[in-house]
Scaffold this motif. Sequence first.
Motif, mmCIF file in Angstrom:
data_model
loop_
_atom_site.group_PDB
_atom_site.id
_atom_site.type_symbol
_atom_site.label_atom_id
_atom_site.label_comp_id
_atom_site.label_asym_id
_atom_site.label_seq_id
_atom_site.Cartn_x
_atom_site.Cartn_y
_atom_site.Cartn_z
ATOM 1 N N ALA A 163 0.845 -1.391 -0.125
ATOM 2 C CA ALA A 163 0.128 0.009 -0.083
ATOM 3 C C ALA A 163 0.976 1.320 -0.036
ATOM 4 C CB ALA A 163 -0.995 0.018 1.265
ATOM 5 N N ALA A 164 2.084 1.227 0.752
ATOM 6 C CA ALA A 164 2.880 2.397 0.982
ATOM 7 C C ALA A 164 3.707 2.710 -0.596
ATOM 8 C CB ALA A 164 3.957 2.002 1.924
ATOM 9 N N GLU A 165 3.908 1.592 -1.158
ATOM 10 C CA GLU A 165 4.348 1.696 -2.736
ATOM 11 C C GLU A 165 3.335 2.325 -3.393
ATOM 12 O OE1 GLU A 165 7.842 -1.728 -2.462
ATOM 13 O OE2 GLU A 165 5.843 -2.043 -3.620
ATOM 14 N N THR A 167 -5.517 -0.786 3.726
ATOM 15 C CA THR A 167 -5.061 0.322 4.233
ATOM 16 C C THR A 167 -5.941 1.418 3.558
ATOM 17 O OG1 THR A 167 -2.737 -0.373 4.414
ATOM 18 C CG2 THR A 167 -3.224 1.911 4.695
ATOM 19 N N VAL A 168 -6.596 2.251 4.107
ATOM 20 C CA VAL A 168 -7.312 3.470 3.854
ATOM 21 C C VAL A 168 -6.643 4.588 4.055
ATOM 22 C CG1 VAL A 168 -9.496 4.752 3.915
ATOM 23 C CG2 VAL A 168 -9.406 2.084 4.239
ATOM 24 N N TYR A 169 -6.211 5.408 2.844
ATOM 25 C CA TYR A 169 -5.569 6.679 3.053
ATOM 26 C C TYR A 169 -6.683 7.763 2.849
ATOM 27 C CZ TYR A 169 -1.214 4.303 2.598
ATOM 28 O OH TYR A 169 -0.111 3.383 2.736
ATOM 29 N N GLU A 170 -6.545 8.802 3.471
ATOM 30 C CA GLU A 170 -7.486 10.058 3.421
ATOM 31 C C GLU A 170 -6.148 11.122 2.888
ATOM 32 O OE1 GLU A 170 -9.949 11.527 6.020
ATOM 33 O OE2 GLU A 170 -10.503 9.421 6.599
ATOM 34 N N TYR A 171 -6.048 11.504 1.789
ATOM 35 C CA TYR A 171 -4.999 12.633 1.370
ATOM 36 C C TYR A 171 -5.472 13.987 0.684
ATOM 37 C CZ TYR A 171 -5.776 10.445 -3.325
ATOM 38 O OH TYR A 171 -6.496 9.959 -4.326
ATOM 39 N N SER A 172 -4.668 14.706 0.437
ATOM 40 C CA SER A 172 -5.166 15.956 -0.082
ATOM 41 C C SER A 172 -3.816 16.542 -0.770
ATOM 42 C CB SER A 172 -5.514 16.920 1.042
ATOM 43 O OG SER A 172 -4.336 17.265 1.816
ATOM 44 N N PHE A 173 -4.250 17.385 -1.868
ATOM 45 C CA PHE A 173 -3.219 18.203 -2.710
ATOM 46 C C PHE A 173 -3.998 19.397 -3.271
ATOM 47 C CE2 PHE A 173 -5.341 14.977 -5.343
ATOM 48 C CZ PHE A 173 -5.622 15.662 -6.444
ATOM 49 N N VAL A 174 -3.183 20.101 -3.746
ATOM 50 C CA VAL A 174 -3.567 21.405 -4.233
ATOM 51 C C VAL A 174 -2.934 21.544 -5.757
ATOM 52 C CG1 VAL A 174 -2.842 24.156 -4.562
ATOM 53 C CG2 VAL A 174 -3.045 22.649 -2.403
ATOM 54 N N SER A 177 -9.444 13.379 -1.168
ATOM 55 C CA SER A 177 -9.872 12.159 -1.562
ATOM 56 C C SER A 177 -9.587 11.147 -0.724
ATOM 57 C CB SER A 177 -9.101 11.969 -2.827
ATOM 58 O OG SER A 177 -9.667 10.744 -3.532
ATOM 59 N N LYS A 178 -10.278 9.786 -0.951
ATOM 60 C CA LYS A 178 -9.916 8.771 -0.030
ATOM 61 C C LYS A 178 -9.489 7.546 -0.884
ATOM 62 C CE LYS A 178 -12.943 10.133 3.942
ATOM 63 N NZ LYS A 178 -14.161 9.600 4.552
ATOM 64 N N THR A 179 -8.515 6.733 -0.630
ATOM 65 C CA THR A 179 -8.362 5.635 -1.496
ATOM 66 C C THR A 179 -7.934 4.337 -0.519
ATOM 67 O OG1 THR A 179 -7.383 6.855 -3.447
ATOM 68 C CG2 THR A 179 -6.632 4.532 -3.085
ATOM 69 N N ALA A 180 -8.581 3.326 -0.812
ATOM 70 C CA ALA A 180 -7.995 2.051 -0.245
ATOM 71 C C ALA A 180 -7.470 1.005 -0.788
ATOM 72 C CB ALA A 180 -9.325 1.362 0.473
ATOM 73 N N TYR A 181 -6.194 0.245 -0.223
ATOM 74 C CA TYR A 181 -5.524 -0.524 -0.850
ATOM 75 C C TYR A 181 -5.854 -1.856 -0.278
ATOM 76 C CZ TYR A 181 -3.438 3.323 -3.533
ATOM 77 O OH TYR A 181 -3.172 4.310 -4.269
ATOM 78 N N ILE A 182 -5.826 -3.074 -0.868
ATOM 79 C CA ILE A 182 -6.054 -4.480 -0.380
ATOM 80 C C ILE A 182 -4.977 -5.333 -0.961
ATOM 81 C CG2 ILE A 182 -7.430 -6.409 -0.040
ATOM 82 C CD1 ILE A 182 -9.122 -2.932 -0.809
ATOM 83 N N TYR A 223 -5.335 -4.754 -4.810
ATOM 84 C CA TYR A 223 -6.601 -3.995 -5.324
ATOM 85 C C TYR A 223 -6.590 -2.581 -4.788
ATOM 86 C CZ TYR A 223 -8.379 -8.746 -5.439
ATOM 87 O OH TYR A 223 -8.584 -10.119 -5.871
ATOM 88 N N GLU A 224 -7.131 -1.644 -5.564
ATOM 89 C CA GLU A 224 -7.334 -0.399 -5.246
ATOM 90 C C GLU A 224 -8.796 0.083 -5.184
ATOM 91 O OE1 GLU A 224 -6.234 4.243 -6.304
ATOM 92 O OE2 GLU A 224 -5.276 2.817 -7.445
ATOM 93 N N ILE A 225 -9.487 0.899 -4.018
ATOM 94 C CA ILE A 225 -10.797 1.211 -4.094
ATOM 95 C C ILE A 225 -10.665 2.618 -4.340
ATOM 96 C CG2 ILE A 225 -12.963 1.255 -3.046
ATOM 97 C CD1 ILE A 225 -12.258 -1.422 -1.826
ATOM 98 N N ALA A 226 -11.336 3.471 -5.154
ATOM 99 C CA ALA A 226 -11.271 4.707 -5.036
ATOM 100 C C ALA A 226 -12.859 5.286 -5.245
ATOM 101 C CB ALA A 226 -10.584 5.408 -6.427
ATOM 102 N N VAL A 227 -13.202 6.252 -4.379
ATOM 103 C CA VAL A 227 -14.480 7.101 -4.488
ATOM 104 C C VAL A 227 -14.467 8.093 -4.840
ATOM 105 C CG1 VAL A 227 -16.441 7.326 -3.075
ATOM 106 C CG2 VAL A 227 -15.280 5.184 -2.666
ATOM 107 N N VAL A 228 -15.404 8.425 -5.849
ATOM 108 C CA VAL A 228 -15.805 9.720 -6.214
ATOM 109 C C VAL A 228 -16.990 10.345 -5.904
ATOM 110 C CG1 VAL A 228 -15.765 11.351 -8.179
ATOM 111 C CG2 VAL A 228 -13.986 9.725 -8.119
ATOM 112 N N GLY A 229 -17.236 11.581 -4.973
ATOM 113 C CA GLY A 229 -18.519 11.974 -4.707
ATOM 114 C C GLY A 229 -18.846 11.709 -3.316
ATOM 115 N N ASP A 230 -20.101 12.057 -2.755
ATOM 116 C CA ASP A 230 -20.168 11.725 -1.510
ATOM 117 C C ASP A 230 -21.457 10.558 -1.235
ATOM 118 O OD1 ASP A 230 -22.528 13.075 -2.328
ATOM 119 O OD2 ASP A 230 -22.423 14.648 -1.056
ATOM 120 N N LYS A 231 -21.728 9.970 -2.183
ATOM 121 C CA LYS A 231 -23.034 9.083 -2.150
ATOM 122 C C LYS A 231 -22.491 7.626 -1.644
ATOM 123 C CE LYS A 231 -26.614 11.206 -3.537
ATOM 124 N NZ LYS A 231 -27.203 10.878 -4.808
#
Length: 220
Positions: free
Chosen positions: A133-135, A169-176, A188-193, A200-208
Amino acid sequence: MNMKRIGTLVAAFALTAFAACALTGCGASLDREVTVQDMTFKVPKTWLESPSGNGTSGTVVFTEDNEDLDEDETGNSLTISYKKLAATPAAAVVEEAVEEDAEAAGQEGAVIGEEGAKPAEKAESTQPVVRTAAEAIAAKQADLEKKYGITAWSIDKEKSKVIDGAQVTVYEYSFVKDIEGQKRKYESKTAYIVTTDTIYEIAVVGDKADINGVVDSIEL
């Protein structure tokens, strides 16, 4: 309790529920079980499914069916990406191939391989496979910086646990990102399994869709 009193309480409850949804987002129910490769999880049953890829790597996108969106608008979506992990890390494979070529030619450093490339060129053209996940999150940062010129990258929260023997591992990250001279912050939030043979990577867009809810529904 009279009917007028009951009606007042029902109205108050409905108003409170509406306010809570306005503040936090009610989200879509995760009421459909799906399987991608060897991972089973839940998604909203009304969302459209678009798979692509092959047995080695691929992506499945679940998108909210929203006809009100304009062409340039991004709706709510849930993306699952997967990649099979090689039994031997790519870097080790390259090193092995270089040594074999050098032995066969009885030289070191300037051996031409079967495809006409020098060992050094082979090593440069082969990228190591992301195996943790770190890589993976570091590779995402590098990709966003290269493609979109983002700045101020920050991992704001990191949460890990084990599900059925897999490291999650679930990451909450931000950038400009600078858009037409205006700097905007994105979160954004991304999870790696990571299993023994697949990442695997799980990525969510939006708030639903709640990424933590999706993660909690995982079975391997």
